[in-house]
Design an enzyme around this catalytic site. Structure first.
Site, mmCIF file in Angstrom:
data_model
loop_
_atom_site.group_PDB
_atom_site.id
_atom_site.type_symbol
_atom_site.label_atom_id
_atom_site.label_comp_id
_atom_site.label_asym_id
_atom_site.label_seq_id
_atom_site.Cartn_x
_atom_site.Cartn_y
_atom_site.Cartn_z
ATOM 1 N N SER A 43 29.500 2.016 70.286
ATOM 2 C CA SER A 43 28.495 2.641 71.143
ATOM 3 C C SER A 43 29.122 2.979 72.496
ATOM 4 C CB SER A 43 27.281 1.709 71.272
ATOM 5 O OG SER A 43 26.177 2.408 71.773
ATOM 6 N N ASP A 102 22.547 6.287 61.837
ATOM 7 C CA ASP A 102 22.509 5.884 63.241
ATOM 8 C C ASP A 102 21.248 6.467 63.878
ATOM 9 O OD1 ASP A 102 22.985 5.545 66.053
ATOM 10 O OD2 ASP A 102 25.126 5.350 65.629
ATOM 11 N N HIS A 162 22.940 2.146 63.823
ATOM 12 C CA HIS A 162 23.794 2.115 65.008
ATOM 13 C C HIS A 162 24.633 0.827 65.068
ATOM 14 C CE1 HIS A 162 25.231 3.388 68.833
ATOM 15 N NE2 HIS A 162 24.738 2.355 69.471
#
Ligand SMILES: *[C@@H]1O[C@H](CO)[C@@H](O)[C@H](O)[C@H]1NC(C)=O
Ligand SMILES: *[C@@H]1O[C@H](CO)[C@@H](O)[C@H](O)[C@H]1NC(C)=O
Ligand SMILES: *[C@@H]1O[C@H](CO)[C@@H](O)[C@H](O)[C@H]1NC(C)=O
Ligand SMILES: *[C@@H]1O[C@H](CO)[C@@H](O)[C@H](O)[C@H]1NC(C)=O
Ligand SMILES: *[C@@H]1O[C@H](CO)[C@@H](O)[C@H](O)[C@H]1NC(C)=O
Ligand SMILES: *[C@@H]1O[C@H](CO)[C@@H](O)[C@H](O)[C@H]1NC(C)=O
Ligand SMILES: *[C@@H]1O[C@H](CO)[C@@H](O)[C@H](O)[C@H]1NC(C)=O
Ligand SMILES: *[C@@H]1O[C@H](CO)[C@@H](O)[C@H](O)[C@H]1NC(C)=O
Ligand SMILES: *[C@@H]1O[C@H](CO)[C@@H](O)[C@H](O)[C@H]1NC(C)=O
Ligand SMILES: *[C@@H]1O[C@H](CO)[C@@H](O)[C@H](O)[C@H]1NC(C)=O
Length: 626
Positions: free
Chosen positions: A192, A455, A493
């Site tokens: 991320s 995601d 994610h």
């Protein structure tokens, strides 16, 4: 572990015992402040820690001993305080240094995760580092009423890029001091924001790391963070009274979003030949949300159906919102600005609706309020709470000149203004989307990356767009020698979701860097629900049986079912050439000159901003706040 790797490490350990005059345990307390160019080290604290319980990468508990070091530094007169924490294995019975250095990344508006990232690294034998970039660990960026503009810009530069580099400098220097030898190889790991930091290093500091492991990277930051606001805008476009704090009740209740999500899965799960809840090729999924219009669905008050509700009827407006979320942001003429969620990704985080009104995703709202709408106006005091989208008077005035509507995201034009402003002001600092990796390639670096197709926060197409642009610029087969992006169908994610996530990608990166063995596929695993309690893909309890395995394919390949065999098993799937995706045209130049080589103080910043090759409007906007 490959034989050659053992040989390299044996050499490293021999070097340690030959050169290290003192044991790491003794040397720990005597560590002195490293030199960091263009920064001032304010202090260093170091202490040996023994028998510290940490969780290893495989999810098991380990007890480790390490030298715990904090280095605090600042830049010129900006007034920032950056803490770099480094954990160095003590080379005792519990924790042997493996000869390598691993810098670790952050999440959201945090530049580093400290113990939760350092623990697994040290358990694996690495000397490891984490940094807070001076922005702290509160999960939001500390832009405050009383902070100076110079400090705000310094923090932004720290967070965008500089602090990862300085963490590498500090970490390697402490390794040299404590063990009497430089690390054999240096790595970076992150997901991320951490993923973005890894790509940033390959672009801007190509010699810091030999290997970079970057998952679900929040690259294209200026466009990504604006595009994260699109689902909220789509709701407002369809339901004009739906702004945060509105008392008109729930719009597009979560149960309706769930129904659309269920519709996607039932329409597209089996397209890959296996019914397992995983949409393997989301590009082939053409679910039409209007097919659910008029359908009544069970919906309790808790699911957003409103007071006393037991069912709701799906409307055409609901379907229009869902279509917009999948299509991604577009300007008033319908021209695509950025990607949307792929079919199979749950929309509940970006389209968060409740009876209290609907709110934009908090990270993106912070970006909008603290930076896009506030930072180019020196009179802004940044005091507005991030979640309410209250604009300062001046920001509202500025927007109203461009748009008939005074609400920042109420219609496609207002949204487009926000999107373009984010891009024109911030791409140069934090876009992290420069596809030129030739210096990293020349330095022999390897960038191993993966992204879950389900995601629900960082649009996977942004990552594919990046590697495609790199391939367009540098020649696809040359890129394949040092940069690979693996896609993980059904993975959310950084992990989670129905799909299988990479089980040990760092080991594969190390083999690529140190043994020259490039990963053809990435072994991935999805554990049972029980094992999934506390576990992410990388910290699963490996003693519980896997329910699904896959060998993930790298872009531009895609995974297809062989047509027979157990669909839960990796060997029933193969990688085939996939269709190239369409790449969204760049509308402003990417950063080409690092902005981070700042001399101290405001003047140094102005010089380097002026000399950078950036859009004139971006320079003007940034200088306006100095
Ligand atoms: C190391 O590299 C050699 C070829 O260079 C390869 O045959 C071998 O499988 C690799 N070892 C591992 C463990 O990846
Ligand atoms: C480094 O800072 C962290 C966070 O404040 C603290 O927990 C740790 O004890 C410090 N380490 C040393 C050696 O002072
Ligand atoms: C892993 O899971 C199994 C089965 O639930 C359990 O018996 C075992 O203690 C777990 N191991 C760790 C290290 O958590
Ligand atoms: C998990 O990792 C730790 C640290 O690397 C290692 O000592 C341990 O043997 C591993 N356990 C399993 C079950 O793989
Ligand atoms: C900024 O404001 C906060 C909260 O009001 C206060 O605690 C802090 O001391 C102030 N900082 C400066 C530099 O004035
Ligand atoms: C986004 O990525 C998916 C999965 O690779 C692909 O099928 C699709 O065509 C891409 N979308 C765009 C707009 O490029
Ligand atoms: C919900 O039910 C309560 C109790 O039965 C009632 O007083 C209230 O008016 C109802 N509200 C709505 C919006 O129907
Ligand atoms: C800061 O902004 C808030 C909200 O716009 C306003 O109420 C407040 O008076 C402002 N404070 C200063 C010192 O300008
Ligand atoms: C899961 O995490 C919770 C909270 O951190 C902890 O109390 C619990 O022991 C963990 N469970 C396992 C199996 O590790
Ligand atoms: C320090 O700043 C100067 C001036 O901006 C720059 O030229 C130099 O590259 C920087 N040094 C390092 C090591 O970052």
């Amino acid at each position: 572990m490959p034989r050659t790797l053992f040989a390299v490490l044996a050499t490293a350990v021999a070097a340690v015992s030959a050169q290290g005059a003192t044991s790491p345990a003794t040397g720990c307390a005597a560590l002195t402040a490293p030199t960091v160019a263009n920064a001032t080290v304010l202090n260093i604290q170091a202490a040996a820690r023994t028998a510290v319980p940490v969780r290893a990468t495989n999810g098991t508990l380990a007890s480790v001993s390490f030298c715990d070091v904090n280095v605090t530094l600042t830049h010129g007169t900006a007034g920032d305080r950056v803490r770099v924490q480094v954990w160095l294995p003590l080379n005792d019975d519990t924790t042997k240094w493996n000869g390598r250095f691993q810098a670790t990344g952050g999440s959201g508006f945090e530049a580093g995760l400290f113990a939760s990232a350092l623990g697994p690294a040290v358990a694996g034998g690495y000397a490891a580092a984490s940094t807070d970039a001076g922005v702290g660990i509160t999960g939001s960026f500390p832009v405050q009423a009383n902070t100076t503009s110079a400090l705000t810009i310094q923090l932004l530069v720290n967070f965008a890029s500089l602090s990862v580099h300085e963490m590498a400098v500090v970490g390697k220097a402490l390794v040299q001091q404590l063990y009497g030898t430089a690390p054999v190889k240096s790595y970076f790991t992150g997901c991320s924001t951490g993923g973005r930091q890894g790509y940033m290093e390959a672009q801007r500091y190509p010699t810091d790391f030999d290997g970079i492991l970057s998952a679900s990277p929040a690259i294209n930051w200026d466009r990504l963070l604006a595009a994260m606001l699109w689902p909220f805008s789509a709701i407002q476009q369809q339901f004009p009274s739906a702004a945060a704090g509105s008392t008109t009740g729930t719009v597009v209740p979560q149960c309706v979003l769930d129904a659309f999500q269920g519709g996607v899965v039932s329409a597209c799960d089996a397209l890959d030949g296996v019914k397992d809840g995983i949409v393997t090729q989301p590009g082939a999924c053409s679910f039409d949300p209007t097919t659910l219009v008029g359908k009544g669905i069970a919906c309790s008050a808790a699911q957003g159906g409103g007071k006393n509700a037991t069912s709701v009827t799906i409307t055409a407006a609901d379907a229009a919102v869902f279509s917009k979320i999948l299509a991604g942001p577009a300007d008033p003429t319908g021209k695509s600005l950025w990607y949307g969620l792929l079919p199979g990704a749950t929309p509940d985080l970006l389209a968060s609706t409740s009876e209290a009104g609907t709110a934009p995703f908090s990270l993106a709202a912070t970006w909008l309020n603290n930076f896009v709408l506030a930072l180019n106006d020196p009179r802004s005091n940044f005091s507005s709470p991030a979640s309410t989208l209250q604009l300062t008077r001046s920001a509202r005035h500025r927007l109203s000149k461009k748009s008939a509507d005074t609400t920042a995201l109420a219609n496609a034009q207002a949204f487009t203004n926000v999107f373009q402003q984010s891009q024109s002001m911030f791409d140069v600092i934090i876009g992290t989307d420069n596809p030129d990796l030739s210096a990293f390639q020349a330095a022999g670096g390897k960038l191993l990356s993966w992204h879950g197709l389900a995601d629900q926060l960082v649009f996977p197409n942004g990552t594919l767009d990046y590697i495609q642009r790199t391939m367009d610029l540098m020649d696809a087969s040359a890129v394949d020698d040092f940069f690979r992006v693996f896609v993980a169908p059904g993975v959310q994610h950084c992990g989670g979701g129905p799909g299988a996530a990479p089980s040990n990608p760092l080991t594969q990166l190390v083999q690529w860097v140190e043994n020259g063995t490039a990963p053809d596929t990435l072994p991935a695993v999805k554990f049972t629900a029980t094992a999934g309690v506390n576990s992410t893909a990388s910290s699963a309890n490996s003693t519980t049986p896997a329910v699904i395995t896959r060998n993930l394919c790298r872009y531009p390949q895609m995974m297809v079912y062989a047509g027979s065999g157990d669909g839960s098993q990796a060997d029933s799937w193969t990688c085939v050439a996939g269709p190239n995706q369409q790449v969204i045209e760049q509308t402003t130049p990417s950063e080409t000159t690092p902005l981070v080589a700042l001399t101290s103080g405001v003047e140094g910043r102005m010089v380097s901003l002026k000399s950078a090759v950036v859009a004139a409007s971006a320079v003007a906007a940034l200088l306006a706040v100095l």
